[in-house]
Design a protein around this motif. Structure first.
Motif, PDB file in Angstrom:
ATOM      1  N   MET A   1       0.822  -1.198   0.000  1.00 15.45           N
ATOM      2  CA  MET A   1       0.000   0.000   0.000  1.00 15.45           C
ATOM      3  C   MET A   1       0.865   1.262   0.000  1.00 15.45           C
ATOM      4  SD  MET A   1      -3.038   1.021  -0.084  1.00 15.45           S
ATOM      5  CE  MET A   1      -4.051   2.393   0.251  1.00 15.45           C
ATOM      6  N   GLU A   2       1.970   1.232   0.725  1.00 11.40           N
ATOM      7  CA  GLU A   2       2.841   2.407   0.795  1.00 11.40           C
ATOM      8  C   GLU A   2       3.404   2.745  -0.579  1.00 11.40           C
ATOM      9  OE1 GLU A   2       7.037   3.647   2.770  1.00 11.40           O
ATOM     10  OE2 GLU A   2       5.642   2.506   4.033  1.00 11.40           O
ATOM     11  N   HIS A   3       3.777   1.727  -1.352  1.00 12.80           N
ATOM     12  CA  HIS A   3       4.300   1.938  -2.707  1.00 12.80           C
ATOM     13  C   HIS A   3       3.266   2.626  -3.595  1.00 12.80           C
ATOM     14  CE1 HIS A   3       6.626   1.315  -6.306  1.00 12.80           C
ATOM     15  NE2 HIS A   3       5.607   0.682  -6.865  1.00 12.80           N
ATOM     16  N   GLU A   4       2.014   2.227  -3.485  1.00  9.26           N
ATOM     17  CA  GLU A   4       0.941   2.837  -4.273  1.00  9.26           C
ATOM     18  C   GLU A   4       0.754   4.303  -3.899  1.00  9.26           C
ATOM     19  OE1 GLU A   4      -2.467   0.429  -3.628  1.00  9.26           O
ATOM     20  OE2 GLU A   4      -1.689  -1.240  -4.812  1.00  9.26           O
ATOM     21  N   ALA A   5       0.890   4.619  -2.623  1.00  8.58           N
ATOM     22  CA  ALA A   5       0.753   6.003  -2.171  1.00  8.58           C
ATOM     23  C   ALA A   5       1.877   6.870  -2.739  1.00  8.58           C
ATOM     24  CB  ALA A   5       0.764   6.065  -0.646  1.00  8.58           C
ATOM     25  N   VAL A   7       3.550   6.318  -5.562  1.00  5.60           N
ATOM     26  CA  VAL A   7       3.280   6.461  -6.995  1.00  5.60           C
ATOM     27  C   VAL A   7       2.201   7.516  -7.216  1.00  5.60           C
ATOM     28  CG1 VAL A   7       2.347   5.287  -9.034  1.00  5.60           C
ATOM     29  CG2 VAL A   7       4.042   4.139  -7.601  1.00  5.60           C
ATOM     30  N   TYR A   8       1.154   7.488  -6.399  1.00  2.49           N
ATOM     31  CA  TYR A   8       0.087   8.486  -6.499  1.00  2.49           C
ATOM     32  C   TYR A   8       0.643   9.884  -6.260  1.00  2.49           C
ATOM     33  CZ  TYR A   8      -3.815  11.404  -5.152  1.00  2.49           C
ATOM     34  OH  TYR A   8      -4.694  12.447  -5.054  1.00  2.49           O
ATOM     35  N   GLU A   9       1.460  10.057  -5.230  1.00  2.00           N
ATOM     36  CA  GLU A   9       2.030  11.372  -4.898  1.00  2.00           C
ATOM     37  C   GLU A   9       2.899  11.895  -6.046  1.00  2.00           C
ATOM     38  OE1 GLU A   9       1.655  13.478  -2.318  1.00  2.00           O
ATOM     39  OE2 GLU A   9       0.236  12.178  -1.290  1.00  2.00           O
ATOM     40  N   TYR A  12       0.645  12.880  -8.913  1.00  2.97           N
ATOM     41  CA  TYR A  12      -0.046  14.120  -8.547  1.00  2.97           C
ATOM     42  C   TYR A  12       0.896  15.316  -8.687  1.00  2.97           C
ATOM     43  CZ  TYR A  12      -2.842  17.394  -5.808  1.00  2.97           C
ATOM     44  OH  TYR A  12      -3.562  18.478  -5.402  1.00  2.97           O
TER      45      TYR A  12
END
Length: 148
Positions: A1-5, A7-9, A12
């Protein structure tokens, strides 16, 4: 989950950076185009270079302020995306940081954390391009108008 966050940041911050480059380049283009049209109409205006420099300075300050507003909105006060250092969170801090990035001055008393670093880096490149564009425009005006 941390990796996805992360990538999202990054995505963005990249989208915000692209939006800001498009906005500031368009603003700068229309400022210089309008200035050019005005100077063509005022063929014998003696203060043309003064008008050019003041107008370009104003355009740069608007562009710095737009980046400062982005930093103010995005500064979450956490490690994902914020300003750190001698910062109190005011708009003035964000404006100062933006001016330091835009001019590539990079003093270091305020610094970006997390993916805000990407936006700050893009602002430095964007500022370098826009400042150079302004200098080129001023040179052309002087060359065309001030024949020795």
């Amino acid at each position: 989950m941390e990796h996805e966050a992360i990538v999202y940041e990054v995505m963005y911050a990249s989208a915000v950076s692209l939006f800001m480059v498009l906005t500031t380049v368009t603003l700068h283009y229309w400022t210089l185009a309008g200035l050019s049209a005005l100077l063509k109409r005022w063929k014998r205006f003696r203060g043309e270079i003064l008008l050019v420099v003041i107008t370009m300075f104003f355009a740069h300050m608007v562009e710095v302020t737009l980046y400062a507003l982005v930093y103010l909105v995005l500064d979450r006060g956490d490690t994902a995306m914020n300003l750190a250092g001698a910062v109190d969170g005011s708009f003035l801090d964000h404006l100062y940081f933006s001016a330091a990035c835009y001019t590539s001055l990079g003093l270091g008393d305020l610094y970006p954390v997390g993916t805000l670093r990407l936006i700050a880096g893009v602002e430095a490149l964007n500022g370098l391009i826009l400042i150079t564009w302004s200098a080129s425009f001023a040179f052309l005006v002087m060359q065309r108008r001030w024949r020795f």
